[in-house]
Design a protein around this motif. Structure first.
Motif, PDB file in Angstrom:
ATOM      1  N   UNK A  74      17.828  41.947  60.867  1.00  0.00           N
ATOM      2  CA  UNK A  74      17.107  42.139  59.612  1.00  0.00           C
ATOM      3  C   UNK A  74      16.902  40.803  58.903  1.00  0.00           C
ATOM      4  N   UNK A  75      15.689  40.556  58.463  1.00  0.00           N
ATOM      5  CA  UNK A  75      15.382  39.332  57.707  1.00  0.00           C
ATOM      6  C   UNK A  75      14.882  39.737  56.328  1.00  0.00           C
ATOM      7  N   UNK A  76      15.590  39.327  55.287  1.00  0.00           N
ATOM      8  CA  UNK A  76      15.185  39.617  53.915  1.00  0.00           C
ATOM      9  C   UNK A  76      14.506  38.385  53.331  1.00  0.00           C
ATOM     10  N   UNK A  77      13.265  38.533  52.877  1.00  0.00           N
ATOM     11  CA  UNK A  77      12.531  37.422  52.254  1.00  0.00           C
ATOM     12  C   UNK A  77      12.064  37.865  50.873  1.00  0.00           C
ATOM     13  N   UNK A  78      11.996  36.935  49.915  1.00  0.00           N
ATOM     14  CA  UNK A  78      11.620  37.322  48.544  1.00  0.00           C
ATOM     15  C   UNK A  78      10.133  37.538  48.342  1.00  0.00           C
ATOM     16  N   UNK A  79       9.299  36.933  49.199  1.00  0.00           N
ATOM     17  CA  UNK A  79       7.844  37.052  49.019  1.00  0.00           C
ATOM     18  C   UNK A  79       7.178  36.710  50.340  1.00  0.00           C
ATOM     19  N   UNK A  80       6.760  37.722  51.085  1.00  0.00           N
ATOM     20  CA  UNK A  80       6.188  37.503  52.410  1.00  0.00           C
ATOM     21  C   UNK A  80       4.868  36.739  52.327  1.00  0.00           C
ATOM     22  N   UNK A  81       4.217  36.756  51.163  1.00  0.00           N
ATOM     23  CA  UNK A  81       2.955  36.027  51.004  1.00  0.00           C
ATOM     24  C   UNK A  81       3.181  34.531  50.848  1.00  0.00           C
ATOM     25  N   UNK A  82       4.403  34.121  50.530  1.00  0.00           N
ATOM     26  CA  UNK A  82       4.733  32.708  50.394  1.00  0.00           C
ATOM     27  C   UNK A  82       4.803  32.090  51.789  1.00  0.00           C
ATOM     28  N   UNK A  83       3.904  31.134  52.054  1.00  0.00           N
ATOM     29  CA  UNK A  83       3.778  30.605  53.412  1.00  0.00           C
ATOM     30  C   UNK A  83       4.970  29.756  53.847  1.00  0.00           C
ATOM     31  N   UNK A  84       5.914  29.495  52.960  1.00  0.00           N
ATOM     32  CA  UNK A  84       7.142  28.806  53.352  1.00  0.00           C
ATOM     33  C   UNK A  84       7.907  29.624  54.388  1.00  0.00           C
ATOM     34  N   UNK A  85       7.880  30.947  54.245  1.00  0.00           N
ATOM     35  CA  UNK A  85       8.743  31.789  55.067  1.00  0.00           C
ATOM     36  C   UNK A  85       8.170  32.062  56.461  1.00  0.00           C
ATOM     37  N   UNK A  86       6.874  31.893  56.636  1.00  0.00           N
ATOM     38  CA  UNK A  86       6.280  32.150  57.955  1.00  0.00           C
ATOM     39  C   UNK A  86       6.875  31.270  59.041  1.00  0.00           C
ATOM     40  N   UNK A  87       6.925  29.930  58.867  1.00  0.00           N
ATOM     41  CA  UNK A  87       7.529  29.113  59.934  1.00  0.00           C
ATOM     42  C   UNK A  87       9.027  29.338  60.097  1.00  0.00           C
ATOM     43  N   UNK A  88       9.729  29.676  59.012  1.00  0.00           N
ATOM     44  CA  UNK A  88      11.161  29.991  59.137  1.00  0.00           C
ATOM     45  C   UNK A  88      11.342  31.210  60.047  1.00  0.00           C
ATOM     46  N   UNK A  89      10.585  32.269  59.774  1.00  0.00           N
ATOM     47  CA  UNK A  89      10.690  33.491  60.568  1.00  0.00           C
ATOM     48  C   UNK A  89      10.229  33.263  61.999  1.00  0.00           C
ATOM     49  N   UNK A  90       9.190  32.446  62.164  1.00  0.00           N
ATOM     50  CA  UNK A  90       8.689  32.161  63.509  1.00  0.00           C
ATOM     51  C   UNK A  90       9.730  31.419  64.334  1.00  0.00           C
ATOM     52  N   UNK A  91      10.356  30.404  63.727  1.00  0.00           N
ATOM     53  CA  UNK A  91      11.397  29.663  64.442  1.00  0.00           C
ATOM     54  C   UNK A  91      12.577  30.539  64.799  1.00  0.00           C
ATOM     55  N   UNK A  92      13.000  31.387  63.860  1.00  0.00           N
ATOM     56  CA  UNK A  92      14.116  32.296  64.125  1.00  0.00           C
ATOM     57  C   UNK A  92      13.755  33.306  65.202  1.00  0.00           C
ATOM     58  N   UNK A  93      12.553  33.848  65.123  1.00  0.00           N
ATOM     59  CA  UNK A  93      12.126  34.862  66.081  1.00  0.00           C
ATOM     60  C   UNK A  93      12.071  34.313  67.499  1.00  0.00           C
ATOM     61  N   UNK A  94      11.532  33.088  67.656  1.00  0.00           N
ATOM     62  CA  UNK A  94      11.461  32.473  68.979  1.00  0.00           C
ATOM     63  C   UNK A  94      12.859  32.312  69.586  1.00  0.00           C
TER      64      UNK A  94
END
Length: 358
Positions: A74-94
């Motif tokens: 489970x990944x909890x993010x405060x605002x999925x529209x904030x583009x800061x979190x996209x690369x964080x999630x992508x790196x973690x997912x890979x």
């Protein structure tokens, strides 16, 4: 009774084993990323080819019941529209995918009660651990994870008591880089747009800003600061208005993130101030597309994708029993100089002072 038609019978491990000419246990190991290294590469290739040819799909529910693992994070993010979190999630997912795990992302907003509610919902769905991008300096979700003995790692933000491992950027160094740059350009009146004090990045970047001033022998009392209520453009604009009203003579702003910096862009345009002619602005994060605004934003770059990968590594170590101690991984940021900063013009200060007086 009429015979049912249209149903496709599931392919079994035994059938894949027969097609590949190996034992079913070998197929099981070859198809599992966590045990694949135990099988000779040529056999792995043969098993994967047979599985693909037959259309084999693993029964994840049965595997989860057998192993006690869902292989969901489970990944909890405060605002999925904030583009800061996209690369964080992508790196973690890979990184997690290489060990057979998938991420379930929950956009939880800023309400702590909502954070706990969604954390409970994910636990009810048998997630194996958490990646948390939501934490405040003293966070109830951290209490929840500790009480439930759930593996968890914090990303981008840290908890003050450091009870759970975290992967963050060096906020103090980021502010030092920003202030050094402006001082080298000749700015003597610099303001700060801070993030919320309840969040580690807001607190630490504000502290880092004033520590950086001290390095240059600049008195903190001469350098104004306004804190935004949230990390978004609208709150950044509100804080920037307060900052310029309180200190109309400043020639530069260091913002605690890029969205706050863009809010300062909006206020500069409202007041007829040119960036960087009248006001230099430095952001923080190097979000996607900030190099395409006018002027392109000078900012502190954080390695968000690497933060995600490092967090996934720490979580996988917890899941496999290889790491029990709390670790705080700090990655070094870099200053990216673009068009939003320049040496101050003498007339800019006078113009700002005249606007404030008017």
């Amino acid at each position: 009774m009429a015979k049912r038609t249209g149903q496709v019978r599931a392919i079994t491990l035994k059938q894949v084993a027969e097609a590949a000419g190996v034992h079913a246990s070998t197929v099981s190991r070859a198809l599992n990323p966590a045990t694949r290294s135990m099988v000779v590469p040529e056999v792995v290739d043969r098993v994967l080819a047979a599985a693909n040819a037959l259309g084999y799909r693993p029964n994840l529910l049965a595997a989860g019941l057998r192993t006690g693992r869902s292989h969901l994070i489970g990944a909890l993010v405060p605002d999925i529209a904030n583009t800061v979190f996209s690369p964080i999630l992508s790196g973690a997912s890979d990184r997690l995918a290489s060990d057979g795990y998938s991420i379930v992302v929950a956009d939880v907003g800023t309400n702590p009660a909502r954070h706990l509610e969604l954390a409970n919902q994910l636990v009810a769905r048998r997630i194996d651990g958490f990646i948390l991008a939501t934490v405040s300096r003293d966070d109830p979700v951290v209490d929840f994870c500790l009480d439930q003995h759930l593996p968890a790692v914090l990303v981008n933000r840290a908890e003050e008591r450091r009870r759970i491992s975290a992967v963050v950027s060096d906020d103090a160094l980021g502010m030092q880089l920003a202030v050094d740059h402006l001082v080298e350009l000749g700015h003597a009146r610099i303001g700060h747009l801070a993030g919320p004090e309840t969040i580690s990045t807001g607190f630490l970047r504000r502290k880092g800003f004033y520590d950086a001033l001290e390095v240059h022998g600049l008195p903190a009392g001469d350098y104004p600061c306004e804190a935004a209520a949230a990390y978004n453009r609208e709150e950044g604009a509100k804080a920037a208005r307060r900052l310029l009203d309180a200190a109309p003579g400043i020639t530069a702003i260091v913002a605690a993130n890029d969205l706050l910096a863009l809010g300062a862009y909006d206020v500069a345009a409202e007041r007829g101030l040119s960036v960087p002619g009248d006001l230099s602005i430095v952001g923080h994060n190097d979000m996607p597309l900030v190099d395409m605004v006018a002027p392109p934003l000078t900012t502190v770059r954080i390695s968000h994708r690497e933060i995600g990968r490092a967090a996934a590594d720490l979580l996988l170590q917890q899941l496999t029993g290889g790491e029990s101690s709390t670790r705080n991984v700090v990655l070094a940021p870099a200053l990216i100089v673009r068009g939003s900063t320049a040496p101050p013009r003498a007339q800019s200060r006078l113009r700002n002072q005249q606007r404030g007086a008017g």
